[in-house]
Design a protein around this motif. Structure first.
Motif, short mmCIF file in Angstrom:
data_model
loop_
_atom_site.label_atom_id
_atom_site.label_comp_id
_atom_site.label_asym_id
_atom_site.label_seq_id
_atom_site.Cartn_x
_atom_site.Cartn_y
_atom_site.Cartn_z
N ARG A 11 0.75 -0.71 0.13
CA ARG A 11 -0.07 -0.25 0.26
C ARG A 11 1.01 1.23 -0.07
O ARG A 11 0.30 2.08 -0.74
N LYS A 12 2.14 1.80 0.92
CA LYS A 12 2.78 1.94 0.96
C LYS A 12 3.92 3.25 -0.32
O LYS A 12 3.71 4.33 -0.86
N THR A 13 4.01 1.64 -0.93
CA THR A 13 4.84 1.41 -1.86
C THR A 13 4.72 1.40 -3.25
O THR A 13 5.33 0.64 -4.72
N LEU A 14 3.04 1.06 -4.28
CA LEU A 14 2.57 0.50 -4.64
C LEU A 14 3.06 0.62 -5.88
O LEU A 14 3.66 0.37 -7.26
N GLY A 15 3.34 2.45 -6.24
CA GLY A 15 3.72 2.88 -7.24
C GLY A 15 5.42 2.61 -8.20
O GLY A 15 5.92 1.51 -9.05
N ASP A 16 6.24 1.91 -7.09
CA ASP A 16 7.58 1.05 -6.97
C ASP A 16 7.16 0.14 -7.50
O ASP A 16 8.36 -0.54 -7.84
N LEU A 17 6.21 -0.62 -6.73
CA LEU A 17 6.00 -2.26 -7.14
C LEU A 17 5.77 -2.24 -8.72
O LEU A 17 6.16 -2.84 -9.35
N ALA A 18 5.49 -1.26 -8.87
CA ALA A 18 4.70 -1.75 -10.66
C ALA A 18 5.65 -1.09 -11.18
O ALA A 18 5.48 -2.26 -12.09
N ASN A 19 6.71 -0.14 -11.67
CA ASN A 19 7.73 0.13 -12.15
C ASN A 19 8.26 -1.10 -11.87
O ASN A 19 9.32 -1.69 -12.73
N GLU A 20 8.98 -1.49 -10.52
CA GLU A 20 9.82 -3.16 -10.58
C GLU A 20 9.37 -3.70 -11.33
O GLU A 20 9.84 -5.03 -12.67
N VAL A 21 7.91 -4.31 -11.67
CA VAL A 21 7.13 -4.82 -12.48
C VAL A 21 7.38 -5.14 -13.80
O VAL A 21 7.76 -5.78 -14.40
N ARG A 22 7.50 -3.73 -14.03
CA ARG A 22 7.25 -3.44 -15.24
C ARG A 22 8.83 -2.79 -16.03
O ARG A 22 8.98 -3.63 -17.51
N PHE A 23 9.07 -3.01 -15.50
CA PHE A 23 11.03 -2.81 -15.59
C PHE A 23 11.42 -4.37 -15.63
O PHE A 23 12.71 -4.20 -16.47
N THR A 24 11.56 -5.31 -14.50
CA THR A 24 12.13 -6.54 -14.64
C THR A 24 11.71 -7.59 -15.00
O THR A 24 12.06 -7.68 -15.57
N GLY A 25 10.65 -7.64 -14.91
CA GLY A 25 9.40 -8.81 -16.04
C GLY A 25 9.07 -9.34 -14.46
O GLY A 25 8.30 -10.95 -15.52
N ASN A 26 9.76 -9.50 -13.16
CA ASN A 26 8.82 -10.04 -12.64
C ASN A 26 7.65 -9.84 -11.96
O ASN A 26 7.35 -9.02 -11.43
N ASP A 27 7.25 -11.26 -11.32
CA ASP A 27 6.48 -10.74 -10.57
C ASP A 27 6.98 -10.18 -9.02
O ASP A 27 7.99 -11.13 -8.29
N ILE A 40 0.89 -8.69 -8.77
CA ILE A 40 1.22 -7.97 -9.41
C ILE A 40 1.47 -8.67 -11.01
O ILE A 40 3.49 -9.21 -10.32
N ALA A 41 1.50 -8.72 -11.87
CA ALA A 41 2.34 -9.17 -13.10
C ALA A 41 2.64 -8.75 -13.99
O ALA A 41 1.78 -7.67 -14.38
N PRO A 42 3.65 -8.63 -14.69
CA PRO A 42 3.80 -8.08 -16.18
C PRO A 42 2.22 -7.49 -16.89
O PRO A 42 1.83 -9.09 -16.86
N LEU A 43 1.90 -7.17 -17.55
CA LEU A 43 0.87 -6.84 -18.35
C LEU A 43 0.45 -7.72 -19.80
O LEU A 43 -0.46 -8.55 -19.71
N GLU A 44 1.98 -7.32 -20.13
CA GLU A 44 2.32 -8.34 -21.16
C GLU A 44 1.78 -10.02 -21.15
O GLU A 44 1.72 -10.63 -21.69
N GLU A 45 1.75 -10.71 -20.09
CA GLU A 45 2.03 -12.05 -18.82
C GLU A 45 0.03 -12.06 -18.74
O GLU A 45 -0.55 -12.96 -19.18
N ALA A 46 -0.16 -11.13 -18.73
CA ALA A 46 -2.03 -11.20 -18.29
C ALA A 46 -2.45 -10.87 -19.72
O ALA A 46 -3.60 -11.48 -19.50
#
Length: 98
Positions: A11-27, A40-46
């Motif tokens: 909840r406190k770091t959602l933006g950072d987590l979204a960026n991490e998923v986007r740029f690393t491709g890791n769940d 939280i998974a990369p959009l391409e995977e979903a």
């Protein structure tokens, strides 16, 4: 490779987590009391072929269907076979899982 993050921290770091998923491709697996509850998974995977989606009104002509299935996924776009038989290529961020 998945990383686990507690719900409260997420909840406190959602933006950072979204960026991490986007740029690393890791769940990232979200946990509550140490137990997995969401991912939280990369959009391409979903967004894979066969996924039912809806498209925004502004992205197709007025008399076309607003829902269909993804038939092709590219690096930044998806091709959607709409329920009325039309096909439309759209940016990935303009479609929403149905």
């Amino acid at each position: 490779m998945s990383k686990e993050v507690g719900i409260e921290q997420a909840r406190k770091t959602l933006g950072d987590l979204a960026n991490e998923v986007r740029f690393t491709g890791n769940d990232i697996v979200l946990t509550r009391n140490g137990k997995p509850v969401a991912r939280i998974a990369p959009l391409e995977e979903a967004m894979t072929a066969g996924t039912r989606v809806t498209v925004p009104d502004y992205s197709v002509p007025e008399d076309w269907a607003r829902a269909g299935e993804i038939v092709e996924v590219n690096s930044e776009t998806v091709v959607v076979a709409l329920d009325d038989g039309h096909r439309q290529e759209l940016p990935t961020d303009e479609v929403t899982p149905a």
